[in-house]
Design an enzyme around this catalytic site. Sequence first.
Site, PDB file in Angstrom:
ATOM      1  N   CYS A 105      18.288   8.630  18.658  1.00 10.98           N
ATOM      2  CA  CYS A 105      17.722   7.309  18.391  1.00 10.98           C
ATOM      3  C   CYS A 105      18.723   6.453  17.629  1.00 10.98           C
ATOM      4  O   CYS A 105      19.733   6.056  18.187  1.00 10.98           O
ATOM      5  CB  CYS A 105      16.379   7.434  17.673  1.00 10.98           C
ATOM      6  SG  CYS A 105      15.390   5.917  17.800  1.00 10.98           S
ATOM      7  N   HIS A 125      13.136  11.527  20.862  1.00 11.12           N
ATOM      8  CA  HIS A 125      13.139  12.325  19.627  1.00 11.12           C
ATOM      9  C   HIS A 125      12.668  13.761  19.874  1.00 11.12           C
ATOM     10  O   HIS A 125      11.479  14.068  19.682  1.00 11.12           O
ATOM     11  CB  HIS A 125      12.201  11.692  18.598  1.00 11.12           C
ATOM     12  CG  HIS A 125      12.711  10.443  17.962  1.00 11.12           C
ATOM     13  ND1 HIS A 125      13.531  10.444  16.861  1.00 11.12           N
ATOM     14  CD2 HIS A 125      12.518   9.138  18.283  1.00 11.12           C
ATOM     15  CE1 HIS A 125      13.800   9.195  16.507  1.00 11.12           C
ATOM     16  NE2 HIS A 125      13.200   8.385  17.359  1.00 11.12           N
ATOM     17  N   ARG A 140       3.737   1.515  -1.408  1.00 10.44           N
ATOM     18  CA  ARG A 140       4.219   1.662  -2.794  1.00 10.44           C
ATOM     19  C   ARG A 140       3.141   2.240  -3.689  1.00 10.44           C
ATOM     20  O   ARG A 140       3.419   3.027  -4.594  1.00 10.44           O
ATOM     21  CB  ARG A 140       4.702   0.317  -3.354  1.00 10.44           C
ATOM     22  CG  ARG A 140       5.994  -0.158  -2.761  1.00 10.44           C
ATOM     23  CD  ARG A 140       6.645  -1.247  -3.610  1.00 10.44           C
ATOM     24  NE  ARG A 140       5.767  -2.374  -3.853  1.00 10.44           N
ATOM     25  CZ  ARG A 140       5.498  -3.342  -2.990  1.00 10.44           C
ATOM     26  NH1 ARG A 140       6.037  -3.308  -1.779  1.00 10.44           N
ATOM     27  NH2 ARG A 140       4.700  -4.351  -3.306  1.00 10.44           N
ATOM     28  N   GLU A 191       0.832  -1.206   0.000  1.00 15.03           N
ATOM     29  CA  GLU A 191       0.000   0.000   0.000  1.00 15.03           C
ATOM     30  C   GLU A 191       0.865   1.253   0.000  1.00 15.03           C
ATOM     31  O   GLU A 191       0.541   2.242  -0.665  1.00 15.03           O
ATOM     32  CB  GLU A 191      -0.935  -0.037   1.218  1.00 15.03           C
ATOM     33  CG  GLU A 191      -1.976   1.050   1.230  1.00 15.03           C
ATOM     34  CD  GLU A 191      -1.451   2.384   1.748  1.00 15.03           C
ATOM     35  OE1 GLU A 191      -1.813   3.431   1.180  1.00 15.03           O
ATOM     36  OE2 GLU A 191      -0.660   2.366   2.709  1.00 15.03           O
ATOM     37  N   GLU A 204      13.247  16.252  17.929  1.00 17.61           N
ATOM     38  CA  GLU A 204      12.943  16.847  16.622  1.00 17.61           C
ATOM     39  C   GLU A 204      11.523  16.554  16.166  1.00 17.61           C
ATOM     40  O   GLU A 204      10.996  17.257  15.302  1.00 17.61           O
ATOM     41  CB  GLU A 204      13.959  16.351  15.570  1.00 17.61           C
ATOM     42  CG  GLU A 204      13.722  14.976  14.986  1.00 17.61           C
ATOM     43  CD  GLU A 204      14.085  13.809  15.898  1.00 17.61           C
ATOM     44  OE1 GLU A 204      14.034  12.656  15.443  1.00 17.61           O
ATOM     45  OE2 GLU A 204      14.404  14.044  17.089  1.00 17.61           O
TER      46      GLU A 204
END
Length: 1296
Positions: free
Chosen positions: A1136, A1261, A316, A314, A1263
């Site tokens: 990470c 994270h 893709r 999906e 960011e």
Amino acid sequence: MEILRGSPALSAFRITKLLSRCQDAHLPVSDIYAEYVHFADVSAPLSADEHARLQRLLQYGPSLPEHPPAGRLLLVTPRPGTISPWSSKATDIAHNCGLSQILRLERGLAFSIQGPNLNEGQWKQLAALLHDRMMETVFTDLQQAEQLFSHHQPAPVQRVDILGQGRSALEQANIKLGLALAQDEIDYLLTAFTGLGRNPTDIELYMFAQANSEHCRHKIFNADWVIDGVAQPKTLFKMIKNTFEHTPDYVLSAYKDNAAVMEGSQVGRFYATAEKGIYDYHQEEAHILMKVETHNHPTAISPWPGAATGSGGEIRDEGATGRGAKPKAGLVGFSVSNLRIPGFEQPWEENFGKPDRIVTALDIMTEGPLGGAAFNNEFGRPALLGYFRTYEERVNSHNGIELRGYHKPIMLAGGLGNIRADHVQKGEITVGAKLVVLGGPSMNIGLGGGAASSMASGQSDADLDFASVQRDNPEMERRCQEVIDRCWQLGEYNPILFIHDVGAGGLSNAMPELVNDGGRGGRFELRDILNDEPGMSPLEVWCNESQERYVLAVAPAQMALFDEICRRERAPYAVIGEATEEKHLLLNDRHFGNQPIDMPLDVLLGKTPKMLRDVTRLQAKGDALQRADISLAEAVKRIMHLPAVAEKTFLITIGDRTVTGMVTRDQMVGPWQIPVADCAVTSASLDSYYGEAMSLGERAPVALLDFAASARLAVGEALTNIAATQIGELKRIKLSANWMSAAGHPGEDAGLYDAVRAVGEELCPALEITIPVGKDSMSMKTRWQEGHEQREMTSPLSLVITAFARIEDVRRTVTPQLRTDKGDNALLLIDLGAGHNALGATALTQVYRQLGDKPADVRNVQQLAGFFNAMQRLVADQHLLAYHDRSDGGLLVTLAEMAFAGHCGVTVDIQSLGNDALAALFNEELGAVIQVRAEQRADVEKLLADHGLANCVHYLGRAVAGDTFDIRSGTDVVYSEKRSTLRLWWAETSWQMQRLRDNPDCADQEHQAKQDESDPGLNVKLTFDPAEDIAAPFILKQARPKVAVLREQGVNSHVEMAAAFHRAGFDAVDVHMSDLLAGRTDLQSFQTLVACGGFSYGDVLGAGEGWAKSILFNDRVRDEFEAFFHRPTTLALGVCNGCQMMSNLRELIPGAEHWPRFVRNLSDSFEARFSLVEVASSPSLFMQDMVGSRMPIAVSHGEGQVEVRDAAHLAALEQSHLVALRFVNNHGVVTEQYPANPNGSANGITAVTSVSGRATVMMPHPERVFRTVSNSWHPEEWGEDSPWMRMFRNARKQLG
């Protein structure tokens, strides 16, 4: 073949679970030890230095206790003749580390079993228990693994002698090859090839079968229909298209591409320019693409790869829309039969048996969600939405008393993305255009997926089921997507003329589709296809379904540019042909000097016989609800355990929900992070409050009583789920319709027609809503032999609707979290059932093994539209404190979930809903509960009346502080329970599933934490003012220092990282490791370096370790990094995967000798959480004025647990004050308890810094949450920037 021992493979609790499974199977095994063993296929002997390098490369993962293997060996490896995703990525790393003579690395799992009393039959039983027969094999000797590298000569093409043997030759080929051809298709092929005067090849027949399978051609949806002797005026597909003809507004592409496209917003899309590689905002239309697929058959056979490749296919589809697009956010859903969790079986769960060739529902829900989540995680797409339904019962439906359920499961995979306005339409394929396959090599896997999935389970040979299993490599798909991104970012210079994804049928379907859609033919060379298994026959090369591939048409003049992009991204590709003027397919095979395919396109894709469905309607039967055995108190407890109602944390925290930095509404709601969100919302860009939303609607059991009502309710539920976002007009919403049916089962075909007509001809046109995309799966039945009895399990007609919409302001989204901090409040029920209170096919009937007779329905289309429009007004005017739709479990569950989210109580009175409390509380008619301020209640009720809802509105009561959950009818107490007790019942199903799948100690800790009534929820304590921009004075100087935003193949968090640094006043530059290794870029010109998160090399040699070793084992690049770290003016940040990588570079970083390693989480699971951390006192220059602050942050990793050598190492780390961040619980106490500490790190450690503070590495994270709107929860007073923006501004301030 070289054999190298690896590290221990299984943690103590995994071994305990294995021993327990042996015990359950009555296998007398006393001990099990497991370690990895590696096999290297080499072209020449390795030198001592190369061997040492390889040995070091293969040292990875946590340091577990080793002991000499004792007992009998069982070696589990990938099946010979296949290449595992691990192998592909590990071999890449070896090559990038200079070990070019390694042809291939492969890995096995060596079990040493102590079971002296096992007989040979029991050893075989044990071997079956230790491996997945669809993916793996078992050897008893290490040398037998030589078979993994066996090489075979290519097999030739086969011809089918129709000229000599006529029709019988085709019929035999149909069975032997599993083509699933209908009789009229056999006639068609006989006529076509007789007309061509030659015998067809096996590859031509296979290609025809795949291209014309129900899976690919949707024959039933394009069929003519006769019902009860009356010819019907429209096909199913025409009725769906009617919605577009009636309301084409805002739709830019429908029915003709891999995904549909609707209008989006004008925003600043953030990406790096091709010329300088500097990230910046580019103002352009970000239109919205949408797609939802199913992957049911492969998931029934082998759940992890089935669900993984479902999501991958999906994704893709989205990337291959127009001339290239960007997938953004995903969804996953499952319908399965009853779970029957061992030791937690429920009263309604009877075991009706199943065939051996498919796995159990419990297996599917243990492995399938992990596969879907793992693909989305590694690709870098947040999974923000889903559903989970179980159904398996003997019921009195349209066809009388029979078994209905999901032995053939539904595995739903979908999502949305963005596309540029000038790329929405495909380009022109010019004659001579190069035909390209982008992605991994061909492998002998997934053969027959299209035809196999088009058959009812039990019709095909088990070996063909086996052959249709696929394997996933999301890191390869990420590389391909990076190529597509670089291409669309070039705007008018995009080298992609035309693009399709490779799915069912492999290249045999994709390449003809590509050239045919472009109005061309094609000439191809079979041996130019990248091929890792040269022993494959031409059929296997052309038709295999190796994943992560796309087919493209590229203008010859643009091939040099395309090649440059692919080389930089390390994305394999091959030019396998050219487009021709003549609409003809010619496939040459230079190895054998023949043409396995030589046929006109119109034979393959032309006017094949049209299907006619001549069917009969059957009336639903059902049975009146028997109430004698139903007590309300017991009903509540049962319903809270029903998977469709119960908490779904075990399905959610395994999936990354923050990657991209553009997620503004995930499943988890409020300070207590309760998974009750009605829809998913993303921002359109990193600089905008425009956005996109998606929601699901699904009421399949209702189809057992009323096909059309079930379909209408699916649409209605999708709308009530998305109504509390700021969309504007109803026609802005577009739907995907996924239809699952057991075609041919008595009554189902006519029921399908009625359901499609109800939605396509009636409901959606009346609402002015379009269905521009969808999918069908028409073989939802399983057959098997149970003793002497032939059994069938038939799925209910299942329509899953996904609603997509553009959002005006993501900040206006209202959640189910009840508020008790806003003064006096009122709870209002908006009952779109208008008092019907039907109980047929509800959660209540299911948990009492009944069906009932009359189900819910869309009672009034105008009121449904009025409801949506009223909610839009209330959302825009900010009059709603909380909103939650009524769905599975009815009003009682709606109120309970709102109370869970608010960590509060409710007191309500249902007297106005009638005298039948059971029906009032458990009916599943459409509707919603809203919470408003008491003083605004009258205004809200007037607005609702103005929208035609006066007869639907009921004042229920109010939310209150505390732990009460009281329901009265006038002065009578109907139901009273502690909210905390309901919460634990609701959580038990998730807890039990988590105990089975993950570390049970962690699951128990989480369940225990939910019992803490004093939990204050997420909270914030700041030692600085987040509104102060300390970087502003430096930005005003217009000096923008350069930060190298470093990524390796598989990294997926670089864009949001660049955006955070950009906002802080840096020029963020895109730097790929391939740039450094090739010498195109060096680190000399950068003052700051940031290593970003993701899955470099798919984490196959330890998280971040393969990336680090590609630096350490390359002298020039190693020197470059070492010089950068030793420069006294530089800053370095690792987040990470970048944290894991940099921790393995500590020998190059001054003052980092005490840094730990980061290894597998204690839960042994990927953990995606919104966790509370405290900034510790450390030298870190990134956090210098943040010490003592406590705030939540995104966590998404599988390997974040700090590993130190010993207690002395930990003490040295602490005494050096190098710990920069620690996990704390909601009471503000540093913790090692799960899930407040999601990885089990000692002392809550989750970030460390160097002695100078210039290099900092952290697992969470920042960011992804530098914007306030990107936080799953945040205090209302925060502005545009969250407190985490201070980290990046500190870096800018440091550089002056």
